[in-house]
Motif scaffolding. Structure first.
Motif, PDB file in Angstrom:
ATOM      1  N   PRO A 158       0.808  -1.223   0.000  1.00 53.40           N
ATOM      2  CA  PRO A 158       0.000   0.000   0.000  1.00 53.40           C
ATOM      3  C   PRO A 158       0.843   1.276   0.000  1.00 53.40           C
ATOM      4  O   PRO A 158       0.422   2.303  -0.515  1.00 53.40           O
ATOM      5  CB  PRO A 158      -0.842  -0.106   1.269  1.00 53.40           C
ATOM      6  CG  PRO A 158      -0.398  -1.306   1.993  1.00 53.40           C
ATOM      7  CD  PRO A 158       0.507  -2.083   1.126  1.00 53.40           C
ATOM      8  N   ARG A 159       2.039   1.209   0.516  1.00 54.45           N
ATOM      9  CA  ARG A 159       2.897   2.400   0.515  1.00 54.45           C
ATOM     10  C   ARG A 159       3.294   2.762  -0.905  1.00 54.45           C
ATOM     11  O   ARG A 159       3.372   3.928  -1.261  1.00 54.45           O
ATOM     12  CB  ARG A 159       4.140   2.153   1.368  1.00 54.45           C
ATOM     13  CG  ARG A 159       3.783   1.980   2.862  1.00 54.45           C
ATOM     14  CD  ARG A 159       4.977   1.586   3.662  1.00 54.45           C
ATOM     15  NE  ARG A 159       5.302   0.194   3.323  1.00 54.45           N
ATOM     16  CZ  ARG A 159       6.251  -0.507   3.900  1.00 54.45           C
ATOM     17  NH1 ARG A 159       6.993   0.030   4.839  1.00 54.45           N
ATOM     18  NH2 ARG A 159       6.478  -1.750   3.563  1.00 54.45           N
ATOM     19  N   TRP A 160       3.536   1.735  -1.751  1.00 54.51           N
ATOM     20  CA  TRP A 160       3.868   2.004  -3.150  1.00 54.51           C
ATOM     21  C   TRP A 160       2.670   2.604  -3.872  1.00 54.51           C
ATOM     22  O   TRP A 160       2.822   3.475  -4.728  1.00 54.51           O
ATOM     23  CB  TRP A 160       4.314   0.719  -3.880  1.00 54.51           C
ATOM     24  CG  TRP A 160       5.726   0.322  -3.564  1.00 54.51           C
ATOM     25  CD1 TRP A 160       6.137  -0.756  -2.868  1.00 54.51           C
ATOM     26  CD2 TRP A 160       6.911   1.010  -3.953  1.00 54.51           C
ATOM     27  NE1 TRP A 160       7.488  -0.786  -2.769  1.00 54.51           N
ATOM     28  CE2 TRP A 160       8.000   0.309  -3.445  1.00 54.51           C
ATOM     29  CE3 TRP A 160       7.152   2.190  -4.669  1.00 54.51           C
ATOM     30  CZ2 TRP A 160       9.313   0.702  -3.623  1.00 54.51           C
ATOM     31  CZ3 TRP A 160       8.472   2.572  -4.859  1.00 54.51           C
ATOM     32  CH2 TRP A 160       9.532   1.834  -4.337  1.00 54.51           C
ATOM     33  N   GLU A 161       1.493   2.115  -3.545  1.00 54.73           N
ATOM     34  CA  GLU A 161       0.270   2.657  -4.167  1.00 54.73           C
ATOM     35  C   GLU A 161       0.154   4.152  -3.880  1.00 54.73           C
ATOM     36  O   GLU A 161      -0.153   4.945  -4.770  1.00 54.73           O
ATOM     37  CB  GLU A 161      -0.970   1.934  -3.632  1.00 54.73           C
ATOM     38  CG  GLU A 161      -1.248   0.607  -4.282  1.00 54.73           C
ATOM     39  CD  GLU A 161      -1.626   0.751  -5.746  1.00 54.73           C
ATOM     40  OE1 GLU A 161      -2.351   1.703  -6.106  1.00 54.73           O
ATOM     41  OE2 GLU A 161      -1.153  -0.085  -6.538  1.00 54.73           O
ATOM     42  N   LYS A 162       0.403   4.549  -2.635  1.00 52.22           N
ATOM     43  CA  LYS A 162       0.292   5.964  -2.267  1.00 52.22           C
ATOM     44  C   LYS A 162       1.376   6.782  -2.954  1.00 52.22           C
ATOM     45  O   LYS A 162       1.123   7.919  -3.381  1.00 52.22           O
ATOM     46  CB  LYS A 162       0.382   6.134  -0.748  1.00 52.22           C
ATOM     47  CG  LYS A 162      -0.859   5.622  -0.049  1.00 52.22           C
ATOM     48  CD  LYS A 162      -0.809   5.866   1.424  1.00 52.22           C
ATOM     49  CE  LYS A 162      -2.084   5.325   2.035  1.00 52.22           C
ATOM     50  NZ  LYS A 162      -2.133   5.502   3.470  1.00 52.22           N
ATOM     51  N   LEU A 163       2.580   6.225  -3.087  1.00 50.55           N
ATOM     52  CA  LEU A 163       3.650   6.926  -3.779  1.00 50.55           C
ATOM     53  C   LEU A 163       3.321   7.117  -5.268  1.00 50.55           C
ATOM     54  O   LEU A 163       3.631   8.157  -5.841  1.00 50.55           O
ATOM     55  CB  LEU A 163       4.982   6.169  -3.644  1.00 50.55           C
ATOM     56  CG  LEU A 163       5.664   6.298  -2.286  1.00 50.55           C
ATOM     57  CD1 LEU A 163       6.879   5.387  -2.207  1.00 50.55           C
ATOM     58  CD2 LEU A 163       6.091   7.738  -2.030  1.00 50.55           C
ATOM     59  N   LYS A 164       2.706   6.099  -5.889  1.00 49.96           N
ATOM     60  CA  LYS A 164       2.319   6.220  -7.303  1.00 49.96           C
ATOM     61  C   LYS A 164       1.282   7.328  -7.486  1.00 49.96           C
ATOM     62  O   LYS A 164       1.315   8.052  -8.473  1.00 49.96           O
ATOM     63  CB  LYS A 164       1.775   4.888  -7.816  1.00 49.96           C
ATOM     64  CG  LYS A 164       2.858   3.874  -8.116  1.00 49.96           C
ATOM     65  CD  LYS A 164       2.230   2.618  -8.708  1.00 49.96           C
ATOM     66  CE  LYS A 164       3.259   1.572  -8.971  1.00 49.96           C
ATOM     67  NZ  LYS A 164       2.696   0.368  -9.537  1.00 49.96           N
ATOM     68  N   LYS A 165       0.352   7.444  -6.513  1.00 49.16           N
ATOM     69  CA  LYS A 165      -0.669   8.494  -6.626  1.00 49.16           C
ATOM     70  C   LYS A 165      -0.029   9.875  -6.489  1.00 49.16           C
ATOM     71  O   LYS A 165      -0.470  10.820  -7.122  1.00 49.16           O
ATOM     72  CB  LYS A 165      -1.737   8.293  -5.524  1.00 49.16           C
ATOM     73  CG  LYS A 165      -2.655   7.138  -5.818  1.00 49.16           C
ATOM     74  CD  LYS A 165      -3.684   7.008  -4.717  1.00 49.16           C
ATOM     75  CE  LYS A 165      -4.531   5.781  -4.957  1.00 49.16           C
ATOM     76  NZ  LYS A 165      -5.479   5.565  -3.858  1.00 49.16           N
ATOM     77  N   LEU A 166       0.979  10.016  -5.636  1.00 54.72           N
ATOM     78  CA  LEU A 166       1.654  11.286  -5.477  1.00 54.72           C
ATOM     79  C   LEU A 166       2.404  11.685  -6.753  1.00 54.72           C
ATOM     80  O   LEU A 166       2.495  12.850  -7.085  1.00 54.72           O
ATOM     81  CB  LEU A 166       2.646  11.238  -4.317  1.00 54.72           C
ATOM     82  CG  LEU A 166       2.034  11.249  -2.920  1.00 54.72           C
ATOM     83  CD1 LEU A 166       3.147  11.088  -1.878  1.00 54.72           C
ATOM     84  CD2 LEU A 166       1.300  12.559  -2.678  1.00 54.72           C
ATOM     85  N   LYS A 167       2.960  10.700  -7.442  1.00 54.42           N
ATOM     86  CA  LYS A 167       3.728  10.931  -8.634  1.00 54.42           C
ATOM     87  C   LYS A 167       2.824  11.460  -9.763  1.00 54.42           C
ATOM     88  O   LYS A 167       3.211  12.322 -10.525  1.00 54.42           O
ATOM     89  CB  LYS A 167       4.418   9.650  -9.088  1.00 54.42           C
ATOM     90  CG  LYS A 167       5.321   9.800 -10.272  1.00 54.42           C
ATOM     91  CD  LYS A 167       5.961   8.476 -10.578  1.00 54.42           C
ATOM     92  CE  LYS A 167       6.766   8.575 -11.855  1.00 54.42           C
ATOM     93  NZ  LYS A 167       7.318   7.323 -12.258  1.00 54.42           N
ATOM     94  N   ASN A 168       1.642  10.971  -9.856  1.00 57.76           N
ATOM     95  CA  ASN A 168       0.695  11.390 -10.904  1.00 57.76           C
ATOM     96  C   ASN A 168       0.162  12.696 -10.584  1.00 57.76           C
ATOM     97  O   ASN A 168      -0.160  13.637 -10.752  1.00 57.76           O
ATOM     98  CB  ASN A 168      -0.435  10.363 -11.068  1.00 57.76           C
ATOM     99  CG  ASN A 168       0.104   9.070 -11.633  1.00 57.76           C
ATOM    100  OD1 ASN A 168       1.126   9.040 -12.269  1.00 57.76           O
ATOM    101  ND2 ASN A 168      -0.607   8.003 -11.340  1.00 57.76           N
TER     102      ASN A 168
END
Length: 168
Positions: A158-168
């Motif tokens: 889930p931490r990677w999911e949140k990081l991907k959302k921040l990147k977009n």
């Protein structure tokens, strides 16, 4: 005196043959369990040298690396040892060795060469014959699965999911 030690004076001039049988107690093959061997010796003696050709047919008990079962491994090999008077340096390779005479005991011994010939013909990967095909090649492993197989779903941290959302 070992069975593989010979008096030089007892070896006749020219060609001669002998067969020597060894038991497990006659040859130290540790860490392996040596069962026995038959050694066919062919001597050729002249004034300057003695050539000893031998054929070893031995059996060694090994433990299979795959199943931990014991089995008997046959070993067969040929080797040649040349005993000479004027040898400065003893040499050896996979086909034979050159040794100097031991005048103090008036004997020649091939015990070390026989032991080494057997040891060098023991396979590194010990595999019971039941795991070999007709040509002597290892058979493929049979894999089995027990119980129900869970479908593996790729879960993303889930931490990677949140990081991907921040990147977009």
């Amino acid at each position: 005196m070992s069975k593989l030690e010979f008096n030089i004076v007892e070896i006749p001039e020219g060609e001669s043959r002998r067969t020597v049988g060894l038991t497990g107690e006659d040859l130290d093959m540790s860490p392996y369990d040596f069962k026995g061997a038959e050694i066919d010796l062919h001597f050729y003696r002249t004034i300057h040298f003695i050539r000893v050709n031998f054929r070893v047919d031995a059996e060694v008990e090994l433990t299979c690396d795959r199943s931990l079962e014991s089995y008997i491994q046959p070993v067969a090999s040929d080797y040649e040892v040349l005993f000479k008077v004027d040898v400065q340096e003893e040499t050896e390779n996979e086909e034979g060795a050159v040794r100097r005479f031991n005048f103090s005991s008036n004997t020649l011994s091939i015990e070390e060469e026989v032991r080494d010939t057997i040891m060098l013909n023991i396979p590194i990967k010990k595999l019971h014959p039941k795991f070999l095909d007709e040509e002597g090649n290892p058979r493929e492993f049979e894999t089995r699965k027990y119980g129900e197989v869970e479908e593996e779903t790729e879960q993303i941290d889930p931490r990677w999911e949140k990081l991907k959302k921040l990147k977009n």
